[in-house]
Every structure is written in C-alpha cells, then in structure tokens.
Design a protein around this motif. Structure first.
Motif, PDB file in Angstrom:
ATOM      1  N   ALA A  59      41.933  87.189 -18.710  1.00  0.00           N
ATOM      2  CA  ALA A  59      41.886  86.645 -17.349  1.00  0.00           C
ATOM      3  C   ALA A  59      41.146  85.309 -17.248  1.00  0.00           C
ATOM      4  O   ALA A  59      40.696  84.947 -16.164  1.00  0.00           O
ATOM      5  CB  ALA A  59      41.242  87.667 -16.424  1.00  0.00           C
ATOM      6  N   SER A  60      41.056  84.568 -18.335  1.00  0.00           N
ATOM      7  CA  SER A  60      40.315  83.299 -18.303  1.00  0.00           C
ATOM      8  C   SER A  60      40.819  82.356 -17.222  1.00  0.00           C
ATOM      9  O   SER A  60      40.020  81.734 -16.513  1.00  0.00           O
ATOM     10  CB  SER A  60      40.399  82.584 -19.650  1.00  0.00           C
ATOM     11  N   ARG A  61      42.119  82.238 -17.099  1.00  0.00           N
ATOM     12  CA  ARG A  61      42.696  81.328 -16.091  1.00  0.00           C
ATOM     13  C   ARG A  61      42.333  81.798 -14.677  1.00  0.00           C
ATOM     14  O   ARG A  61      41.959  81.006 -13.818  1.00  0.00           O
ATOM     15  CB  ARG A  61      44.197  81.225 -16.271  1.00  0.00           C
ATOM     16  N   ALA A  62      42.443  83.100 -14.423  1.00  0.00           N
ATOM     17  CA  ALA A  62      42.093  83.645 -13.108  1.00  0.00           C
ATOM     18  C   ALA A  62      40.608  83.443 -12.820  1.00  0.00           C
ATOM     19  O   ALA A  62      40.214  83.147 -11.683  1.00  0.00           O
ATOM     20  CB  ALA A  62      42.467  85.120 -13.024  1.00  0.00           C
ATOM     21  N   GLY A  65      38.836  80.977 -13.954  1.00  0.00           N
ATOM     22  CA  GLY A  65      38.715  79.556 -13.635  1.00  0.00           C
ATOM     23  C   GLY A  65      39.099  79.254 -12.202  1.00  0.00           C
ATOM     24  O   GLY A  65      38.425  78.478 -11.519  1.00  0.00           O
ATOM     25  N   LEU A  66      40.170  79.878 -11.736  1.00  0.00           N
ATOM     26  CA  LEU A  66      40.597  79.664 -10.350  1.00  0.00           C
ATOM     27  C   LEU A  66      39.557  80.195  -9.367  1.00  0.00           C
ATOM     28  O   LEU A  66      39.243  79.546  -8.367  1.00  0.00           O
ATOM     29  CB  LEU A  66      41.957  80.317 -10.100  1.00  0.00           C
ATOM     30  N   ALA A  67      39.008  81.366  -9.647  1.00  0.00           N
ATOM     31  CA  ALA A  67      37.970  81.934  -8.780  1.00  0.00           C
ATOM     32  C   ALA A  67      36.713  81.063  -8.815  1.00  0.00           C
ATOM     33  O   ALA A  67      36.077  80.823  -7.785  1.00  0.00           O
ATOM     34  CB  ALA A  67      37.643  83.359  -9.206  1.00  0.00           C
ATOM     35  N   ASN A  68      36.361  80.592 -10.002  1.00  0.00           N
ATOM     36  CA  ASN A  68      35.200  79.730 -10.166  1.00  0.00           C
ATOM     37  C   ASN A  68      35.337  78.478  -9.289  1.00  0.00           C
ATOM     38  O   ASN A  68      34.386  78.068  -8.626  1.00  0.00           O
ATOM     39  CB  ASN A  68      35.061  79.346 -11.641  1.00  0.00           C
ATOM     40  N   GLY A  69      36.531  77.907  -9.267  1.00  0.00           N
ATOM     41  CA  GLY A  69      36.790  76.705  -8.481  1.00  0.00           C
ATOM     42  C   GLY A  69      36.695  76.927  -6.985  1.00  0.00           C
ATOM     43  O   GLY A  69      36.533  75.980  -6.223  1.00  0.00           O
ATOM     44  N   ARG A  70      36.794  78.157  -6.540  1.00  0.00           N
ATOM     45  CA  ARG A  70      36.722  78.495  -5.111  1.00  0.00           C
ATOM     46  C   ARG A  70      35.333  78.991  -4.693  1.00  0.00           C
ATOM     47  O   ARG A  70      35.160  79.450  -3.568  1.00  0.00           O
ATOM     48  CB  ARG A  70      37.753  79.574  -4.770  1.00  0.00           C
ATOM     49  N   ASN A  71      34.370  78.893  -5.580  1.00  0.00           N
ATOM     50  CA  ASN A  71      33.004  79.328  -5.278  1.00  0.00           C
ATOM     51  C   ASN A  71      32.510  78.634  -4.013  1.00  0.00           C
ATOM     52  O   ASN A  71      32.432  77.412  -3.967  1.00  0.00           O
ATOM     53  CB  ASN A  71      32.094  78.983  -6.462  1.00  0.00           C
ATOM     54  N   PRO A  72      32.150  79.395  -2.971  1.00  0.00           N
ATOM     55  CA  PRO A  72      31.740  78.773  -1.718  1.00  0.00           C
ATOM     56  C   PRO A  72      30.261  78.364  -1.656  1.00  0.00           C
ATOM     57  O   PRO A  72      29.847  77.725  -0.693  1.00  0.00           O
ATOM     58  CB  PRO A  72      32.025  79.867  -0.682  1.00  0.00           C
ATOM     59  N   ILE A  73      29.478  78.742  -2.651  1.00  0.00           N
ATOM     60  CA  ILE A  73      28.042  78.464  -2.589  1.00  0.00           C
ATOM     61  C   ILE A  73      27.609  77.787  -3.889  1.00  0.00           C
ATOM     62  O   ILE A  73      26.951  78.377  -4.745  1.00  0.00           O
ATOM     63  CB  ILE A  73      27.223  79.754  -2.309  1.00  0.00           C
TER      64      ILE A  73
END
Length: 161
Positions: free
Chosen positions: A109-112, A114-122
């Motif tokens: 799930a590395s790509r997923a 990365g996508l979640a990491n990019g959406r970090n709100p804080i």
C-alpha cells in the motif's frame, strides 16, 4: 463551528484551524490540498490556538520534539491510520512510504500511504515531512520540497533558519 488564525513561523505564515475548539488543521501558505479560506471559518482565537502556538514556538526554537496537543484528524479511516503512523516517527528521523505501509500491515500500500500522507490536514505537528522515498530521496510534500528539506535539516540540527 470552525475558527482559524494565522501565526508567523520560520517557514512562513501558518493557518491554524479548530473545530469546536480542537485543532483540526495547520496549513502553510501555498500548500497543495489547502482548503479554501471559507472552509476555515471565522477568524478567532480559541484556547486551542494558544497551546498550539506555544508548542510550535518551542518546536521551532529546538526545545520541543513531540507535540502533545489534542487533535481532530478528519479523514477516511485509512487516512487516519496513516496519520497516526506519522505521529510515531521520531523527531529527526525519517521513514519510507513502504515502512509505513508495512507498519499498517499492508506492504503493497505504499502508493495509498503516499496519497494519504499528501492529504495530512495538520502539517508539522503530524510530521508528514518525515516521510521519504524508498531510496531516501525527498519526494512530494504539500508545503513544497524546499520546506521539507529545511524541516528535516532543522530537526537533524544541520540548519538554522
């Protein structure tokens, strides 16, 4: 009810956002995936911002390595799991997207991640800047690669603002 304020930092202005008095956002100027200003609510100064500003000042002064703020991480269950993993990365250290995927029990799930990491709100407080590519290279950062490099160098004691 959402409220926001803007504070100064060595990395430019930071917009803090609270939802019902709990910190739910920290955004840098020009950040990718930054919500519109209207989404931040009214400009105000709830107590949550005082604690956040105090801890951020201590962090930027090199006196704080772990934040102890109450946070409201709004996202999908998977995103929240990734963001919790980010909080476990020690100050001054890095992990790869693959490391995080492995820790989540899904090595593919590395790509997923990365996508979640990019959406970090804080940003900064939930240290997405501590995630690097498999070869150790700096890859993607919502606040820009220059800021990512500066944050990592700062944490490693290699740079002063």
């Amino acid at each position: 009810m959402k409220q926001h304020t803007v504070i100064d930092s060595p990395y430019g202005p930071l917009t803090l956002v609270a939802d019902d008095g709990v910190l739910c956002g920290l955004y840098m100027a020009g950040q990718r995936h930054r919500p519109s200003e209207e989404a931040f609510g009214e400009r105000a100064r709830p107590a949550a911002f005082d604690a956040a500003e105090e801890q951020l000042e201590a962090y930027f002064a090199g006196r704080l390595t772990e934040f102890t703020l109450e946070l409201r991480l709004n996202g999908t269950p998977f995103q929240r799991r990734v963001w919790e993993q980010l909080r476990s990365i020690p100050y001054g250290r890095t992990r790869t997207y693959g490391d995080l995927a492995e820790a989540l029990g899904n090595p593919g799930a590395s790509r997923a991640v990365g996508l979640a990491n990019g959406r970090n709100p804080i940003g900064v407080i939930v240290p997405c800047h501590r995630v690097v590519g498999a070869d150790g290279s700096l890859t993607g950062y919502g606040g820009g690669l220059d800021r990512k490099r500066r944050l990592l160098d700062f944490e490693r004691g290699a740079a002063i603002f």
